[in-house]
Design a protein around this motif. Structure first.
Motif, PDB file in Angstrom:
ATOM      1  N   ALA A 222       0.830  -1.206   0.000  1.00 18.86           N
ATOM      2  CA  ALA A 222       0.000   0.000   0.000  1.00 18.86           C
ATOM      3  C   ALA A 222       0.868   1.261   0.000  1.00 18.86           C
ATOM      4  O   ALA A 222       0.568   2.243  -0.701  1.00 18.86           O
ATOM      5  N   GLU A 223       1.962   1.245   0.766  1.00 17.88           N
ATOM      6  CA  GLU A 223       2.848   2.406   0.820  1.00 17.88           C
ATOM      7  C   GLU A 223       3.592   2.588  -0.498  1.00 17.88           C
ATOM      8  O   GLU A 223       3.777   3.719  -0.975  1.00 17.88           O
ATOM      9  N   ILE A 224       4.006   1.486  -1.102  1.00 18.02           N
ATOM     10  CA  ILE A 224       4.662   1.568  -2.414  1.00 18.02           C
ATOM     11  C   ILE A 224       3.709   2.177  -3.437  1.00 18.02           C
ATOM     12  O   ILE A 224       4.087   3.064  -4.215  1.00 18.02           O
ATOM     13  N   ALA A 225       2.465   1.681  -3.465  1.00 15.89           N
ATOM     14  CA  ALA A 225       1.479   2.190  -4.424  1.00 15.89           C
ATOM     15  C   ALA A 225       1.251   3.685  -4.243  1.00 15.89           C
ATOM     16  O   ALA A 225       1.089   4.425  -5.223  1.00 15.89           O
ATOM     17  N   ARG A 226       1.266   4.135  -3.001  1.00 17.23           N
ATOM     18  CA  ARG A 226       1.048   5.560  -2.727  1.00 17.23           C
ATOM     19  C   ARG A 226       2.196   6.414  -3.257  1.00 17.23           C
ATOM     20  O   ARG A 226       1.989   7.549  -3.715  1.00 17.23           O
ATOM     21  N   ARG A 227       3.416   5.874  -3.206  1.00 11.35           N
ATOM     22  CA  ARG A 227       4.595   6.651  -3.560  1.00 11.35           C
ATOM     23  C   ARG A 227       5.007   6.528  -5.027  1.00 11.35           C
ATOM     24  O   ARG A 227       5.775   7.361  -5.529  1.00 11.35           O
ATOM     25  N   LEU A 228       4.556   5.508  -5.725  1.00 15.69           N
ATOM     26  CA  LEU A 228       5.040   5.243  -7.081  1.00 15.69           C
ATOM     27  C   LEU A 228       4.908   6.421  -8.053  1.00 15.69           C
ATOM     28  O   LEU A 228       5.813   6.655  -8.862  1.00 15.69           O
ATOM     29  N   PRO A 229       3.810   7.168  -8.061  1.00 13.46           N
ATOM     30  CA  PRO A 229       3.709   8.266  -9.039  1.00 13.46           C
ATOM     31  C   PRO A 229       4.835   9.288  -8.933  1.00 13.46           C
ATOM     32  O   PRO A 229       5.103  10.021  -9.888  1.00 13.46           O
ATOM     33  N   ALA A 230       5.521   9.323  -7.795  1.00 14.25           N
ATOM     34  CA  ALA A 230       6.631  10.259  -7.615  1.00 14.25           C
ATOM     35  C   ALA A 230       7.967   9.633  -7.986  1.00 14.25           C
ATOM     36  O   ALA A 230       9.018  10.266  -7.819  1.00 14.25           O
ATOM     37  N   GLY A 231       7.934   8.390  -8.495  1.00 12.02           N
ATOM     38  CA  GLY A 231       9.170   7.693  -8.844  1.00 12.02           C
ATOM     39  C   GLY A 231       9.317   6.432  -8.013  1.00 12.02           C
ATOM     40  O   GLY A 231       8.576   6.213  -7.048  1.00 12.02           O
ATOM     41  N   GLU A 232      10.278   5.595  -8.377  1.00 12.72           N
ATOM     42  CA  GLU A 232      10.466   4.335  -7.652  1.00 12.72           C
ATOM     43  C   GLU A 232      10.867   4.623  -6.205  1.00 12.72           C
ATOM     44  O   GLU A 232      11.904   5.250  -5.945  1.00 12.72           O
ATOM     45  N   ALA A 239       9.998   2.367   4.657  1.00 10.74           N
ATOM     46  CA  ALA A 239      10.083   2.019   6.075  1.00 10.74           C
ATOM     47  C   ALA A 239       9.728   3.219   6.948  1.00 10.74           C
ATOM     48  O   ALA A 239       8.950   3.105   7.912  1.00 10.74           O
ATOM     49  N   ALA A 240      10.269   4.388   6.595  1.00  8.41           N
ATOM     50  CA  ALA A 240       9.962   5.593   7.358  1.00  8.41           C
ATOM     51  C   ALA A 240       8.478   5.926   7.289  1.00  8.41           C
ATOM     52  O   ALA A 240       7.867   6.334   8.288  1.00  8.41           O
ATOM     53  N   GLY A 241       7.885   5.733   6.106  1.00 12.59           N
ATOM     54  CA  GLY A 241       6.460   6.001   5.962  1.00 12.59           C
ATOM     55  C   GLY A 241       5.594   5.084   6.794  1.00 12.59           C
ATOM     56  O   GLY A 241       4.480   5.441   7.185  1.00 12.59           O
ATOM     57  N   LEU A 242       6.113   3.880   7.097  1.00 10.03           N
ATOM     58  CA  LEU A 242       5.370   2.919   7.922  1.00 10.03           C
ATOM     59  C   LEU A 242       5.733   3.020   9.395  1.00 10.03           C
ATOM     60  O   LEU A 242       5.200   2.273  10.226  1.00 10.03           O
ATOM     61  N   GLY A 243       6.670   3.898   9.713  1.00 11.74           N
ATOM     62  CA  GLY A 243       7.030   4.105  11.111  1.00 11.74           C
ATOM     63  C   GLY A 243       7.924   3.031  11.696  1.00 11.74           C
ATOM     64  O   GLY A 243       7.910   2.815  12.915  1.00 11.74           O
ATOM     65  N   VAL A 244       8.715   2.361  10.851  1.00 13.94           N
ATOM     66  CA  VAL A 244       9.649   1.343  11.335  1.00 13.94           C
ATOM     67  C   VAL A 244      11.024   1.624  10.742  1.00 13.94           C
ATOM     68  O   VAL A 244      11.160   2.377   9.774  1.00 13.94           O
ATOM     69  N   THR A 245      12.057   1.005  11.319  1.00 10.38           N
ATOM     70  CA  THR A 245      13.387   1.153  10.754  1.00 10.38           C
ATOM     71  C   THR A 245      13.520   0.257   9.529  1.00 10.38           C
ATOM     72  O   THR A 245      12.775  -0.706   9.357  1.00 10.38           O
ATOM     73  N   GLU A 246      14.500   0.594   8.694  1.00 13.53           N
ATOM     74  CA  GLU A 246      14.729  -0.225   7.504  1.00 13.53           C
ATOM     75  C   GLU A 246      15.090  -1.656   7.895  1.00 13.53           C
ATOM     76  O   GLU A 246      14.656  -2.621   7.254  1.00 13.53           O
ATOM     77  N   ARG A 247      15.865  -1.806   8.957  1.00 15.31           N
ATOM     78  CA  ARG A 247      16.251  -3.140   9.415  1.00 15.31           C
ATOM     79  C   ARG A 247      15.040  -3.934   9.896  1.00 15.31           C
ATOM     80  O   ARG A 247      14.899  -5.118   9.588  1.00 15.31           O
TER      81      ARG A 247
END
Length: 325
Positions: A222-232, A239-247
């Motif tokens: 869902a987060e990827i779909a939201r961001r895709l129009p602005a580029g990959e 991860a930041a958008g979901l409130g977790v660390t990348e790890r």
């Protein structure tokens, strides 16, 4: 159920991009649109406009697992259906169910969420019929609804629907629902067992907690779909958008036997099916909406996903009205 209707299920799953191994995992979840696409292709290949519209099939293949056991331990039908509404997320996070009282009895209202493509009528009809058969099985009574309503336009003949549900059918309604009389809703469930019901509810509560912790893949898509129009989108940004660390994101996805790159590709593929089936988007628009830097990357991705370049895939969509995979 599809196999009982004469369909080649392995071929059906493969052509819709399903990983068959996931079907054996109770915690597995599949995107709502993928399920609708599966039904759409099944209807097309079977040539049956009433695919699954059979009480026998609904009785044989409907299975709610732990939730079904909890319902069988309920004192009467209304209480069993209240458990269904409370714990439906254990079975599906794309279906909704609610009870709506009226003077004659209770409407059992079935809905779907999370869909970008229309939900095939056959999927809804099978779900409604499975619900009715379940009520009859719980009470050991032959239940006849007072009314059944569907949001879809009336088919050329509603005889199969009347035969399956045992009453007149109204089409073009505001919701997909069936009405059971108060006497039926008060019907006792012979297998009621308060102690077992409490045990099953504890198990269901635990499953809800587990599912809440195992849906990272869906949240990432869902987060990827939201961001895709602005580029990959980059993994660290998602991860930041979901409130977790990348790890943490990487660890959670590994626990779900997934990866960020696989979900990025899956999300793009699903969105490509939607956008290419919509004439309002040019091919350049679709490439931009999917976050591709240039059209050549989009071209190669379509060849990998569908075996066809974008223009040919779009042409096939409109040749027969079906989105192919």
């Amino acid at each position: 159920m599809f196999a009982a209707e004469g369909l080649d299920v392995p071929s059906l799953l493969r052509d819709c991009g399903f990983d068959a191994t996931g079907l054996d995992r109770p915690e597995a979840r599949f995107p709502a649109d993928d399920i609708s696409q599966l039904w759409q292709l099944a209807v097309a290949r079977s040539g049956k406009a009433t695919l699954g519209l059979s009480r026998e099939l609904a009785a044989r293949h409907g299975n709610l697992d732990t939730l079904g056991h909890a319902m069988t331990c309920s004192p009467y039908l209304h209480a069993g259906l209240e458990r269904l509404a409370r714990y439906l997320a254990v079975v599906s996070d794309a279906a909704t169910f609610e009870l709506d009282a009226e003077p004659r009895g209770q409407w059992l209202v079935l809905g779907h969420v999370g869909s970008r493509r229309p939900v095939p009528r056959q999927r809804v009809e099978y779900g409604m019929l499975t619900m009715l058969v379940l009520c009859g099985w719980l009470t050991r009574r032959e239940l006849r609804p007072l009314a059944v309503e569907f949001v879809y336009p009336a088919p050329p003949s509603d005889a199969p629907h009347r035969a399956a549900f045992g009453c007149a059918i109204r089409f073009g309604a505001a919701a997909n629902r069936l009405l059971l009389a108060d006497a039926d809703m008060r019907a006792a469930i012979p297998s009621q067992h308060p102690a077992l019901a409490a045990l099953h509810e504890r198990l269901l509560d635990e499953q809800l907690i587990t599912l809440a912790d195992s849906t990272m893949s869906r949240r990432v898509c869902a987060e990827i779909a939201r961001r895709l129009p602005a580029g990959e989108p980059r993994r660290q940004d998602v991860a930041a958008g979901l409130g977790v660390t990348e790890r943490t994101l990487q660890r959670r996805l590994q626990a779900e036997s997934s990866s960020y790159q696989a979900l990025l590709d899956q999300t793009r593929r699903e969105l490509a099916q939607q956008y290419l089936a919509d004439r309002r988007h040019t091919l350049t628009d679709v490439a931009d909406l999917l976050g591709f830097v240039d059209s050549s990357n989009f071209f190669r991705a379509c060849k990998r996903w569908f075996g066809l370049p974008p223009a040919q895939y779009r042409a096939r969509c409109f040749d027969d009205g079906t989105v192919h995979t």
